[in-house]
Design an enzyme around this catalytic site. Structure first.
Site, PDB file in Angstrom:
ATOM      1  N   ALA A  65       0.790  -1.231   0.000  1.00 30.62           N
ATOM      2  CA  ALA A  65       0.000   0.000   0.000  1.00 30.62           C
ATOM      3  C   ALA A  65       0.820   1.277   0.000  1.00 30.62           C
ATOM      4  O   ALA A  65       0.285   2.358  -0.234  1.00 30.62           O
ATOM      5  CB  ALA A  65      -0.949   0.007   1.202  1.00 30.62           C
ATOM      6  N   GLY A 119       0.187   1.324  -4.890  1.00 34.77           N
ATOM      7  CA  GLY A 119      -0.526   1.139  -3.636  1.00 34.77           C
ATOM      8  C   GLY A 119      -1.105   2.399  -3.040  1.00 34.77           C
ATOM      9  O   GLY A 119      -2.237   2.402  -2.543  1.00 34.77           O
ATOM     10  N   ASP A 164       2.613  -2.794   4.136  1.00 31.60           N
ATOM     11  CA  ASP A 164       3.832  -2.723   3.334  1.00 31.60           C
ATOM     12  C   ASP A 164       5.003  -2.901   4.290  1.00 31.60           C
ATOM     13  O   ASP A 164       4.822  -2.952   5.516  1.00 31.60           O
ATOM     14  CB  ASP A 164       3.933  -1.393   2.579  1.00 31.60           C
ATOM     15  N   ARG A 198       7.621  -7.278 -18.494  1.00 27.27           N
ATOM     16  CA  ARG A 198       6.942  -7.804 -17.314  1.00 27.27           C
ATOM     17  C   ARG A 198       7.592  -9.113 -16.861  1.00 27.27           C
ATOM     18  O   ARG A 198       7.660  -9.418 -15.681  1.00 27.27           O
ATOM     19  CB  ARG A 198       5.456  -8.020 -17.619  1.00 27.27           C
ATOM     20  N   ILE A 219      -2.421  -7.782  -8.702  1.00 22.98           N
ATOM     21  CA  ILE A 219      -1.956  -6.748  -9.614  1.00 22.98           C
ATOM     22  C   ILE A 219      -0.476  -6.912  -9.910  1.00 22.98           C
ATOM     23  O   ILE A 219       0.005  -6.553 -10.988  1.00 22.98           O
ATOM     24  CB  ILE A 219      -2.237  -5.347  -9.024  1.00 22.98           C
ATOM     25  N   ASP A 247      -5.856  -3.061 -19.239  1.00 22.57           N
ATOM     26  CA  ASP A 247      -5.896  -3.318 -20.679  1.00 22.57           C
ATOM     27  C   ASP A 247      -7.222  -2.840 -21.275  1.00 22.57           C
ATOM     28  O   ASP A 247      -7.259  -2.293 -22.381  1.00 22.57           O
ATOM     29  CB  ASP A 247      -5.707  -4.808 -20.961  1.00 22.57           C
ATOM     30  N   ARG A 273      -7.245   1.088 -21.195  1.00 25.49           N
ATOM     31  CA  ARG A 273      -6.468   1.619 -22.315  1.00 25.49           C
ATOM     32  C   ARG A 273      -7.203   1.440 -23.636  1.00 25.49           C
ATOM     33  O   ARG A 273      -7.249   2.350 -24.472  1.00 25.49           O
ATOM     34  CB  ARG A 273      -5.110   0.922 -22.374  1.00 25.49           C
ATOM     35  N   HIS A 317      -1.997 -10.635 -19.660  1.00 24.28           N
ATOM     36  CA  HIS A 317      -1.766  -9.245 -19.249  1.00 24.28           C
ATOM     37  C   HIS A 317      -0.325  -8.829 -19.507  1.00 24.28           C
ATOM     38  O   HIS A 317       0.310  -8.183 -18.683  1.00 24.28           O
ATOM     39  CB  HIS A 317      -2.126  -9.083 -17.770  1.00 24.28           C
ATOM     40  N   MET A 348      -2.850   2.319 -13.410  1.00 28.97           N
ATOM     41  CA  MET A 348      -3.070   0.989 -12.840  1.00 28.97           C
ATOM     42  C   MET A 348      -3.884   1.082 -11.561  1.00 28.97           C
ATOM     43  O   MET A 348      -4.761   0.242 -11.297  1.00 28.97           O
ATOM     44  CB  MET A 348      -1.724   0.314 -12.567  1.00 28.97           C
TER      45      MET A 348
END
Length: 325
Positions: free
Chosen positions: A18, A23, A43, A96, A126, A159, A162, A183, A234
């Site tokens: 977070a 986050g 976190d 990624r 995520i 996705d 966008r 993804h 995101m």
């Protein structure tokens, strides 16, 4: 009195990671969602400060911050939705898949805590690469005997966000576009043929549109010049997905989302996971929907997608089963 204040419903949402680039804005957007009663922020560092800051916002939900390994399980206790944006961001030249070695271990640790603390929670992943991190979470849950495929989701909403935005110059409006597959890069398959208002797009413009949807993250990484990746968009996309999970939990709504899940749709292609449309409810996925019709070009995109997904999924499974990196 502000119209959004009132009796708070029950759902508790935990956000793991977070204090990070995704986050923090995600926590803000979830905090102002009226369906949230408790927001648990976790976190390794800085979460008490983030929680204190958000607690000043005049919505009914209570916010608590937890940090460090010893506070992971307390952060998860009683959570009905767990969102995982934890991990390192993508840097220029990094795909990624390059993130895998770093983020896989983080996700495995978090998944273990979920399995032993709130195994019935709806889990929204995520952390990239989603094509591999979702299988990591699944394998950890399986190892603990608490895996329910209806409750585990890879968040691919960005996705679709966008696609809706990028197609608008061609359609004259923000227009929903189905996006299936995975993804990352070529695993992202926008079904432009399903958009009636996009029938007049030239072949060249359509190819450019698909390329931009598939590799939109690279555009942000390059523009930030090494300072980060797609964090704000995101976070926005993640908040939309969390909102749908929350609405489904009420039992009064049946929101539909495209998400990376274990389904019969995936099995059609010899896969365990695939991004497709589902209807959400109190138990997570209530209905898995068939894929939209694809034209010849999209079928070719799908072939590439399936081939890449097989390797991505296998990598995540192997990391848990064999410790492979």
């Amino acid at each position: 009195m502000p119209r959004w204040l009132g009796p708070a419903p029950q759902p508790k949402v935990a956000i793991l990671g977070a204090a990070g680039g995704i986050g923090q804005p995600l926590s803000l957007l979830v905090k102002i969602n009226p369906l949230v009663s408790q927001l648990s922020l976790y976190d390794l560092v800085n979460t008490p400060g983030v929680a204190a800051d958000l607690s000043h916002i005049m919505t009914d939900s209570e916010v608590k911050g937890f940090k460090g390994d010893a506070e992971l399980k307390p952060a998860l206790e009683g959570a009905q939705i767990v969102v995982i944006p934890a991990g390192v961001p993508r840097k220029p030249g990094m795909t990624r898949d390059d993130l895998f070695n770093i983020n896989a271990g983080i996700v495995k640790t978090l998944a273990t805590a979920i399995a032993t603390t709130c195994p019935k929670a709806l889990i929204a992943v995520i952390s990239n690469p989603v094509n591999s991190t979702v299988p990591i979470v699944a394998e950890v849950l399986k190892a603990h005997g608490v895996y329910d495929p209806r409750r585990l989701f890879g968040v691919t909403t960005l996705d679709l966000v966008r696609a809706a935005k990028f197609i608008s110059p061609h359609t004259g409006a923000i227009t929903a576009v189905p996006v299936i597959g995975g993804h990352s890069g070529a695993t992202i398959v926008p079904v432009v043929s399903a958009v009636s208002s996009a029938k007049g797009i030239s072949a060249a413009d359509r190819a450019a549109l698909i390329q931009r949807i598939q590799f939109g993250g690279d555009e942000v990484v390059k523009a930030k010049d090494g300072a980060g990746s797609a964090t704000l968009s995101m976070a926005y996309a993640g908040s939309l997905f969390v909102d749908s999970l929350l609405k489904g939990l009420t039992g009064k709504a049946t929101p539909k989302e495209y998400t990376f899940v274990n389904s019969e749709v995936a099995k059609e292609f010899g896969l365990e996971y695939f991004a497709s449309e589902v209807t959400l409810g109190p138990n997570g996925v209530e209905t898995y929907h068939a894929l939209p019709s694809l034209d010849a070009d999209e079928k070719k995109l799908l072939e590439v997608c399936v081939n890449d997904l097989k390797a991505n999924i296998a990598k995540g499974v192997d990391f848990v089963k064999n410790g492979s990196k």
